[in-house]
Scaffold this active site. Structure first.
Site, PDB file in Angstrom:
ATOM      1  N   HIS A  39       0.837  -1.212   0.000  1.00  0.00           N
ATOM      2  CA  HIS A  39       0.000   0.000   0.000  1.00  0.00           C
ATOM      3  C   HIS A  39       0.868   1.257   0.000  1.00  0.00           C
ATOM      4  O   HIS A  39       0.498   2.286   0.562  1.00  0.00           O
ATOM      5  CB  HIS A  39      -1.002  -0.008   1.171  1.00  0.00           C
ATOM      6  CG  HIS A  39      -2.071  -1.043   0.971  1.00  0.00           C
ATOM      7  ND1 HIS A  39      -3.190  -0.813   0.202  1.00  0.00           N
ATOM      8  CD2 HIS A  39      -2.160  -2.334   1.381  1.00  0.00           C
ATOM      9  CE1 HIS A  39      -3.940  -1.915   0.183  1.00  0.00           C
ATOM     10  NE2 HIS A  39      -3.328  -2.855   0.876  1.00  0.00           N
ATOM     11  N   ASP A  41       2.536   1.949  -3.137  1.00  0.00           N
ATOM     12  CA  ASP A  41       2.714   2.367  -4.548  1.00  0.00           C
ATOM     13  C   ASP A  41       1.841   3.561  -4.912  1.00  0.00           C
ATOM     14  O   ASP A  41       2.306   4.497  -5.567  1.00  0.00           O
ATOM     15  CB  ASP A  41       2.542   1.187  -5.538  1.00  0.00           C
ATOM     16  CG  ASP A  41       1.191   0.500  -5.518  1.00  0.00           C
ATOM     17  OD1 ASP A  41       0.370   0.798  -4.617  1.00  0.00           O
ATOM     18  OD2 ASP A  41       0.948  -0.342  -6.412  1.00  0.00           O
ATOM     19  N   GLY A 127      -7.549 -14.644  -7.697  1.00  0.00           N
ATOM     20  CA  GLY A 127      -8.139 -14.339  -6.389  1.00  0.00           C
ATOM     21  C   GLY A 127      -7.233 -14.639  -5.215  1.00  0.00           C
ATOM     22  O   GLY A 127      -7.649 -14.538  -4.065  1.00  0.00           O
ATOM     23  N   ASP A 177       2.086  -4.036  -9.339  1.00  0.00           N
ATOM     24  CA  ASP A 177       1.915  -5.380  -9.901  1.00  0.00           C
ATOM     25  C   ASP A 177       2.359  -5.415 -11.354  1.00  0.00           C
ATOM     26  O   ASP A 177       3.009  -6.368 -11.806  1.00  0.00           O
ATOM     27  CB  ASP A 177       0.451  -5.828  -9.811  1.00  0.00           C
ATOM     28  CG  ASP A 177      -0.089  -5.755  -8.397  1.00  0.00           C
ATOM     29  OD1 ASP A 177       0.726  -5.720  -7.461  1.00  0.00           O
ATOM     30  OD2 ASP A 177      -1.316  -5.719  -8.239  1.00  0.00           O
TER      31      ASP A 177
END
Ligand code: GLA
Length: 387
Positions: A39, A41, A127, A177
């Site tokens: 958390h 980026d 997922g 990602d």
């Protein structure tokens, strides 16, 4: 024949069967785990992901009639046919929105891309918080880059893929990602500056140090489109605004205490997580550069505590996986990715890998959680041509 060559041959054969012609090439892009820097980026901060051996592979060939014809081994068997000129956010649903979104995002940049036949197949579990969507986007992005001779630099491809996910698929993710999927290298972790998109390849030799990195998939499906992720992003932006900063990346650890004192109660813990997490990335890179990967352990566990207590994106399954892995001899463990489910990584001495995996599975069974899936994370190559 096994391994990458067999995989490339299989995806080409299947393309031929579905589309009735030979493809122009095959490409692959990996999923990732993030070692530390969660958390951060979308706060212009730092992260340290590595690519997994699990990839999305695809075979593709251009079409000159403006149609994008997509087929997935994980789909319902049908070919999704879309007119490239009509692609628009909200018009495509399911898995096809990721590859279609990349074609749309390339055209949004004014790049001269047209249609294609595509067949894809993926070994990145969906997922599980391992970036299956980024792998899908990035495989398509590198394929189009080559097919349409775009020659975009890798960080640009990552931005295109991120834009596809944000604006076309409606998931407000940062850029980590996609940067991991296109820029990672075998045997390395990727030190990413999310503001400049500068990267450094950091040696990450697990086997040489008698270590293994386990991925414990909690089987709690995470979904970043459900609003909680967007709310956290908005909270960070509000806090940066109140502090008069462009982004939370601009707050140093030394100035943290003073800044926290002036923030509303709901925002202070978010800021504390982001600032301490950026600092943990810096320390992790120092340790890896010094050839001490085992020293990552305590940083991982501290990062998990911060995500659990300050950022509040963990879940009971991830907490139990971390606690039971550490109790069974892991050097450190933490949730990886966006949270609200997904996977935990555990750094373990090679000799303890089996017993740690068994201990976590037993701890899950004892409280009635479904058994976790266990994978091994081996630092692997980023997106590439495979044939
Ligand atoms: C998800 C997002 C990333 C990043 C992580 C949290 O994986 O896609 O951009 O924000 O969550 O670090």
């Amino acid at each position: 024949m096994t391994g990458p060559a067999a995989e490339a041959a299989a995806v080409r054969r299947e393309f031929q069967r579905i589309h009735g012609r030979a493809p122009e090439g095959g490409w692959a892009a990996p999923g990732r785990v993030n070692l530390i820097g969660e958390h951060t980026d979308y706060n212009d901060g730092f992260a340290l992901p590595m690519a997994l051996p699990q990839t999305t592979v695809l075979a593709a060939g251009r079409r000159d009639d403006g149609l994008l014809r997509l087929h997935s081994a994980q789909g319902d068997g049908r070919v999704t046919e879309l007119a490239v000129a009509d692609l628009a956010p909200g018009r495509v649903s399911g898995w096809a929105r990721y590859p279609a979104g990349v074609v749309w995002a390339l055209r949004e940049r004014g790049l001269p891309v047209g249609g294609a036949d595509v067949h894809l197949d993926s070994t990145v579990p969906a997922g599980a918080g391992l970036s299956s969507s980024a792998a899908l986007e990035c495989a398509l992005a590198v394929a189009y880059d080559e097919l349409y001779a775009l020659r975009l630099p890798r960080p640009e491809l990552a931005r295109v893929a991120q834009h596809a996910e944000n604006a076309f698929a409606g998931v407000p993710c940062g850029v980590m990602d996609q940067m991991a999927s296109v820029c990672c290298a075998e045997g390395r972790a990727l030190y990413l500056d999310s503001r400049s998109l500068e990267v450094r390849q950091v040696p990450f030799d697990l086997t040489g140090h008698g270590l293994r990195l386990l991925v414990l998939d909690t089987r709690v499906a995470h979904d970043l489109a459900d609003g909680a992720y967007a709310a956290l992003r908005a909270g960070c932006e509000r806090a940066a605004g109140l502090l008069g900063l462009a982004a939370l990346r601009d707050l140093s650890e030394a100035d943290l205490a003073g800044a926290l004192a002036g923030l509303p109660r709901d925002l202070a813990p978010l800021v504390r997580h982001v600032v301490t997490e950026n600092a943990r990335v810096g320390r992790a890179v120092e340790r890896l550069t010094a050839g001490e990967p085992e020293a990552l352990g305590p940083l991982l566990t501290a990062g998990h505590a911060s995500l659990r207590d300050d950022y509040r994106v963990s879940c009971p399954e991830a907490d139990l996986a971390v606690e039971s892995a550490v109790a069974a001899g892991a050097l450190g463990a933490r949730m990886t990715g966006g949270g609200f489910g997904g996977s935990v990584i555990a750094l373990v001495p090679a000799a303890a890998a089996g017993s740690v995996a068994r201990a976590v599975t037993a701890a899950f069974a004892a409280v009635g959680f479904a058994p976790p899936a266990v994978l091994e994370a081996v630092p692997s190559a980023g997106a590439r041509r495979i044939g």
